[in-house]
Design a protein around this motif. Structure first.
Motif, PDB file in Angstrom:
ATOM      1  N   MET A   1      15.544  19.481   1.597  1.00 56.09           N
ATOM      2  CA  MET A   1      14.131  19.817   1.732  1.00 56.09           C
ATOM      3  C   MET A   1      13.728  19.611   3.193  1.00 56.09           C
ATOM      4  O   MET A   1      13.933  18.537   3.742  1.00 56.09           O
ATOM      5  N   ILE A   2      13.194  20.664   3.785  1.00 63.59           N
ATOM      6  CA  ILE A   2      12.675  20.578   5.149  1.00 63.59           C
ATOM      7  C   ILE A   2      11.185  20.248   5.063  1.00 63.59           C
ATOM      8  O   ILE A   2      10.437  20.907   4.343  1.00 63.59           O
ATOM      9  N   ILE A   3      10.784  19.216   5.775  1.00 61.53           N
ATOM     10  CA  ILE A   3       9.375  18.830   5.863  1.00 61.53           C
ATOM     11  C   ILE A   3       9.034  18.783   7.343  1.00 61.53           C
ATOM     12  O   ILE A   3       9.642  18.021   8.095  1.00 61.53           O
ATOM     13  N   THR A   4       8.055  19.618   7.741  1.00 64.66           N
ATOM     14  CA  THR A   4       7.748  19.727   9.164  1.00 64.66           C
ATOM     15  C   THR A   4       6.247  19.876   9.406  1.00 64.66           C
ATOM     16  O   THR A   4       5.528  20.406   8.556  1.00 64.66           O
ATOM     17  N   THR A   5       5.821  19.430  10.569  1.00 58.93           N
ATOM     18  CA  THR A   5       4.412  19.580  10.951  1.00 58.93           C
ATOM     19  C   THR A   5       4.120  20.971  11.498  1.00 58.93           C
ATOM     20  O   THR A   5       2.964  21.366  11.591  1.00 58.93           O
ATOM     21  N   GLU A  16       8.096  33.034   0.473  1.00 56.44           N
ATOM     22  CA  GLU A  16       7.114  32.809  -0.591  1.00 56.44           C
ATOM     23  C   GLU A  16       6.307  31.550  -0.293  1.00 56.44           C
ATOM     24  O   GLU A  16       6.860  30.527   0.104  1.00 56.44           O
ATOM     25  N   TYR A  17       5.002  31.665  -0.470  1.00 53.18           N
ATOM     26  CA  TYR A  17       4.105  30.520  -0.343  1.00 53.18           C
ATOM     27  C   TYR A  17       3.796  30.010  -1.737  1.00 53.18           C
ATOM     28  O   TYR A  17       3.346  30.769  -2.596  1.00 53.18           O
ATOM     29  N   LYS A  18       4.013  28.737  -1.977  1.00 51.30           N
ATOM     30  CA  LYS A  18       3.793  28.135  -3.291  1.00 51.30           C
ATOM     31  C   LYS A  18       2.447  27.420  -3.394  1.00 51.30           C
ATOM     32  O   LYS A  18       2.007  27.102  -4.484  1.00 51.30           O
ATOM     33  N   GLY A  19       1.821  27.124  -2.254  1.00 50.14           N
ATOM     34  CA  GLY A  19       0.514  26.469  -2.284  1.00 50.14           C
ATOM     35  C   GLY A  19       0.520  25.093  -1.640  1.00 50.14           C
ATOM     36  O   GLY A  19       1.554  24.605  -1.185  1.00 50.14           O
ATOM     37  N   LEU A  20      -0.653  24.487  -1.630  1.00 50.73           N
ATOM     38  CA  LEU A  20      -0.805  23.156  -1.050  1.00 50.73           C
ATOM     39  C   LEU A  20      -0.172  22.103  -1.937  1.00 50.73           C
ATOM     40  O   LEU A  20      -0.235  22.190  -3.168  1.00 50.73           O
ATOM     41  N   VAL A  21       0.430  21.115  -1.298  1.00 50.55           N
ATOM     42  CA  VAL A  21       0.969  19.958  -2.008  1.00 50.55           C
ATOM     43  C   VAL A  21       0.501  18.694  -1.294  1.00 50.55           C
ATOM     44  O   VAL A  21       0.214  18.718  -0.090  1.00 50.55           O
ATOM     45  N   PHE A  22       0.411  17.620  -2.061  1.00 45.45           N
ATOM     46  CA  PHE A  22      -0.099  16.359  -1.535  1.00 45.45           C
ATOM     47  C   PHE A  22       0.795  15.209  -1.972  1.00 45.45           C
ATOM     48  O   PHE A  22       1.391  15.257  -3.033  1.00 45.45           O
ATOM     49  N   GLY A  23       0.844  14.197  -1.140  1.00 46.41           N
ATOM     50  CA  GLY A  23       1.458  12.924  -1.497  1.00 46.41           C
ATOM     51  C   GLY A  23       0.473  11.844  -1.134  1.00 46.41           C
ATOM     52  O   GLY A  23       0.043  11.773   0.022  1.00 46.41           O
ATOM     53  N   GLU A  24       0.066  11.050  -2.104  1.00 45.88           N
ATOM     54  CA  GLU A  24      -0.968  10.036  -1.859  1.00 45.88           C
ATOM     55  C   GLU A  24      -0.468   8.663  -2.284  1.00 45.88           C
ATOM     56  O   GLU A  24       0.122   8.515  -3.355  1.00 45.88           O
ATOM     57  N   ALA A  61       4.396   8.348   0.756  1.00 44.54           N
ATOM     58  CA  ALA A  61       3.547   9.548   0.688  1.00 44.54           C
ATOM     59  C   ALA A  61       4.378  10.809   0.936  1.00 44.54           C
ATOM     60  O   ALA A  61       4.200  11.821   0.257  1.00 44.54           O
ATOM     61  N   LEU A  62       5.290  10.747   1.896  1.00 42.56           N
ATOM     62  CA  LEU A  62       6.150  11.891   2.164  1.00 42.56           C
ATOM     63  C   LEU A  62       7.109  12.154   1.006  1.00 42.56           C
ATOM     64  O   LEU A  62       7.399  13.310   0.681  1.00 42.56           O
ATOM     65  N   ALA A  63       7.584  11.100   0.360  1.00 43.50           N
ATOM     66  CA  ALA A  63       8.455  11.271  -0.808  1.00 43.50           C
ATOM     67  C   ALA A  63       7.684  11.929  -1.953  1.00 43.50           C
ATOM     68  O   ALA A  63       8.218  12.799  -2.653  1.00 43.50           O
ATOM     69  N   GLU A  64       6.424  11.539  -2.138  1.00 39.28           N
ATOM     70  CA  GLU A  64       5.577  12.168  -3.164  1.00 39.28           C
ATOM     71  C   GLU A  64       5.337  13.640  -2.838  1.00 39.28           C
ATOM     72  O   GLU A  64       5.355  14.491  -3.723  1.00 39.28           O
ATOM     73  N   LEU A  65       5.095  13.928  -1.563  1.00 40.85           N
ATOM     74  CA  LEU A  65       4.895  15.306  -1.112  1.00 40.85           C
ATOM     75  C   LEU A  65       6.130  16.148  -1.450  1.00 40.85           C
ATOM     76  O   LEU A  65       6.019  17.245  -1.998  1.00 40.85           O
ATOM     77  N   GLU A  66       7.297  15.632  -1.151  1.00 42.29           N
ATOM     78  CA  GLU A  66       8.548  16.341  -1.439  1.00 42.29           C
ATOM     79  C   GLU A  66       8.717  16.566  -2.939  1.00 42.29           C
ATOM     80  O   GLU A  66       9.100  17.651  -3.382  1.00 42.29           O
ATOM     81  N   LYS A  67       8.412  15.551  -3.733  1.00 39.88           N
ATOM     82  CA  LYS A  67       8.525  15.666  -5.189  1.00 39.88           C
ATOM     83  C   LYS A  67       7.607  16.764  -5.725  1.00 39.88           C
ATOM     84  O   LYS A  67       8.022  17.578  -6.552  1.00 39.88           O
ATOM     85  N   VAL A  77       8.319  22.215   3.158  1.00 39.58           N
ATOM     86  CA  VAL A  77       6.878  22.025   3.291  1.00 39.58           C
ATOM     87  C   VAL A  77       6.555  22.154   4.777  1.00 39.58           C
ATOM     88  O   VAL A  77       7.137  21.456   5.610  1.00 39.58           O
ATOM     89  N   VAL A  78       5.652  23.075   5.096  1.00 42.77           N
ATOM     90  CA  VAL A  78       5.280  23.313   6.490  1.00 42.77           C
ATOM     91  C   VAL A  78       3.823  22.885   6.715  1.00 42.77           C
ATOM     92  O   VAL A  78       3.055  22.721   5.772  1.00 42.77           O
ATOM     93  N   GLY A  79       3.478  22.708   7.998  1.00 42.59           N
ATOM     94  CA  GLY A  79       2.110  22.355   8.352  1.00 42.59           C
ATOM     95  C   GLY A  79       1.685  20.990   7.836  1.00 42.59           C
ATOM     96  O   GLY A  79       0.517  20.775   7.503  1.00 42.59           O
TER      97      GLY A  79
END
Length: 106
Positions: A1-5, A16-24, A61-67, A77-79
Protein backbone atom coordinates in the motif's frame (compact mmCIF):
# COMPACT_ATOMS: atom_id res chain seq x y z
CA UNK A 1 0.00 0.00 0.00
CA UNK A 2 1.40 3.36 -1.05
CA UNK A 3 0.49 6.23 1.27
CA UNK A 4 1.66 9.66 0.15
CA UNK A 5 1.02 13.34 0.75
CA UNK A 6 1.34 14.05 -2.97
CA UNK A 7 -1.70 14.02 -5.30
CA UNK A 8 -0.02 11.60 -7.73
CA UNK A 9 2.51 8.77 -7.60
CA UNK A 10 5.31 9.19 -10.09
CA UNK A 11 5.44 6.37 -12.62
CA UNK A 12 1.94 5.17 -11.72
CA UNK A 13 -1.45 6.02 -13.15
CA UNK A 14 -4.58 6.49 -11.05
CA UNK A 15 -7.23 4.36 -12.74
CA UNK A 16 -9.97 4.60 -10.14
CA UNK A 17 -10.89 6.92 -7.28
CA UNK A 18 -12.50 5.11 -4.35
CA UNK A 19 -13.21 8.16 -2.17
CA UNK A 20 -12.07 9.76 1.05
CA UNK A 21 -10.71 7.60 3.84
CA UNK A 22 -9.88 8.51 7.42
CA UNK A 23 -7.85 7.15 10.29
CA UNK A 24 -8.68 8.59 13.69
CA UNK A 25 -7.05 7.96 17.06
CA UNK A 26 -8.06 9.57 20.34
CA UNK A 27 -5.37 9.34 23.00
CA UNK A 28 -4.97 10.53 26.52
CA UNK A 29 -2.01 11.37 28.66
CA UNK A 30 -1.66 10.04 32.17
CA UNK A 31 -0.74 11.65 35.47
CA UNK A 32 2.90 10.50 35.51
CA UNK A 33 3.50 11.66 31.93
CA UNK A 34 1.79 15.00 32.71
CA UNK A 35 3.94 15.47 35.80
CA UNK A 36 7.20 14.66 34.01
CA UNK A 37 6.27 16.86 31.05
CA UNK A 38 5.57 19.69 33.50
CA UNK A 39 9.04 19.33 34.96
CA UNK A 40 10.51 19.33 31.46
CA UNK A 41 8.60 22.54 30.71
CA UNK A 42 10.10 24.20 33.80
CA UNK A 43 13.71 23.11 33.24
CA UNK A 44 13.60 23.17 29.45
CA UNK A 45 14.09 20.42 26.91
CA UNK A 46 11.83 18.06 25.05
CA UNK A 47 8.91 16.16 26.55
CA UNK A 48 9.96 12.69 25.39
CA UNK A 49 6.96 10.89 26.88
CA UNK A 50 4.53 13.11 24.98
CA UNK A 51 6.56 12.89 21.78
CA UNK A 52 6.50 9.10 22.04
CA UNK A 53 2.72 9.04 22.59
CA UNK A 54 2.16 11.43 19.68
CA UNK A 55 4.39 9.35 17.38
CA UNK A 56 2.54 6.18 18.36
CA UNK A 57 -0.84 7.84 17.75
CA UNK A 58 0.27 9.09 14.32
CA UNK A 59 1.34 5.56 13.31
CA UNK A 60 -1.99 4.15 14.53
CA UNK A 61 -3.93 6.77 12.54
CA UNK A 62 -2.01 5.88 9.38
CA UNK A 63 -2.62 2.17 10.01
CA UNK A 64 -6.36 2.89 10.33
CA UNK A 65 -6.24 4.92 7.11
CA UNK A 66 -4.61 1.99 5.30
CA UNK A 67 -7.17 -0.45 6.70
CA UNK A 68 -10.06 1.73 5.49
CA UNK A 69 -8.46 2.07 2.04
CA UNK A 70 -8.12 -1.71 1.72
CA UNK A 71 -11.80 -2.12 2.66
CA UNK A 72 -12.85 -0.11 -0.40
CA UNK A 73 -10.46 -1.97 -2.73
CA UNK A 74 -7.72 0.67 -3.00
CA UNK A 75 -4.02 -0.03 -3.32
CA UNK A 76 -2.89 3.51 -2.49
CA UNK A 77 -3.90 6.66 -0.63
CA UNK A 78 -2.91 10.02 -2.11
CA UNK A 79 -3.14 13.57 -0.80
CA UNK A 80 -2.72 12.46 2.80
CA UNK A 81 -2.83 15.08 5.52
CA UNK A 82 -2.43 14.75 9.27
CA UNK A 83 -4.23 16.87 11.82
CA UNK A 84 -3.68 17.07 15.55
CA UNK A 85 -6.18 18.58 17.97
CA UNK A 86 -6.27 18.80 21.73
CA UNK A 87 -9.58 17.95 23.33
CA UNK A 88 -11.03 17.28 26.72
CA UNK A 89 -9.80 20.56 28.22
CA UNK A 90 -7.39 19.89 31.06
CA UNK A 91 -7.82 16.11 30.84
CA UNK A 92 -4.87 15.81 28.42
CA UNK A 93 -6.77 14.19 25.56
CA UNK A 94 -5.85 14.68 21.92
CA UNK A 95 -7.01 13.37 18.56
CA UNK A 96 -4.87 12.54 15.53
CA UNK A 97 -6.66 12.33 12.17
CA UNK A 98 -5.16 11.09 8.90
CA UNK A 99 -7.20 11.92 5.77
CA UNK A 100 -6.62 11.02 2.14
CA UNK A 101 -8.11 9.82 -1.12
CA UNK A 102 -8.18 6.06 -1.68
CA UNK A 103 -7.23 5.15 -5.25
CA UNK A 104 -6.31 2.23 -7.47
CA UNK A 105 -2.95 2.58 -9.18
CA UNK A 106 -1.54 0.75 -12.21
Amino acid sequence: MIITTTPIVEGKQIVEYKGLVFGEVVSGANFVRDFLAGITDVIGGRAGAYESKLNSSRKQALAELEKEAKKVGANAVVGVSMEYQSMGGDKGMFIVVATGTAVVLH
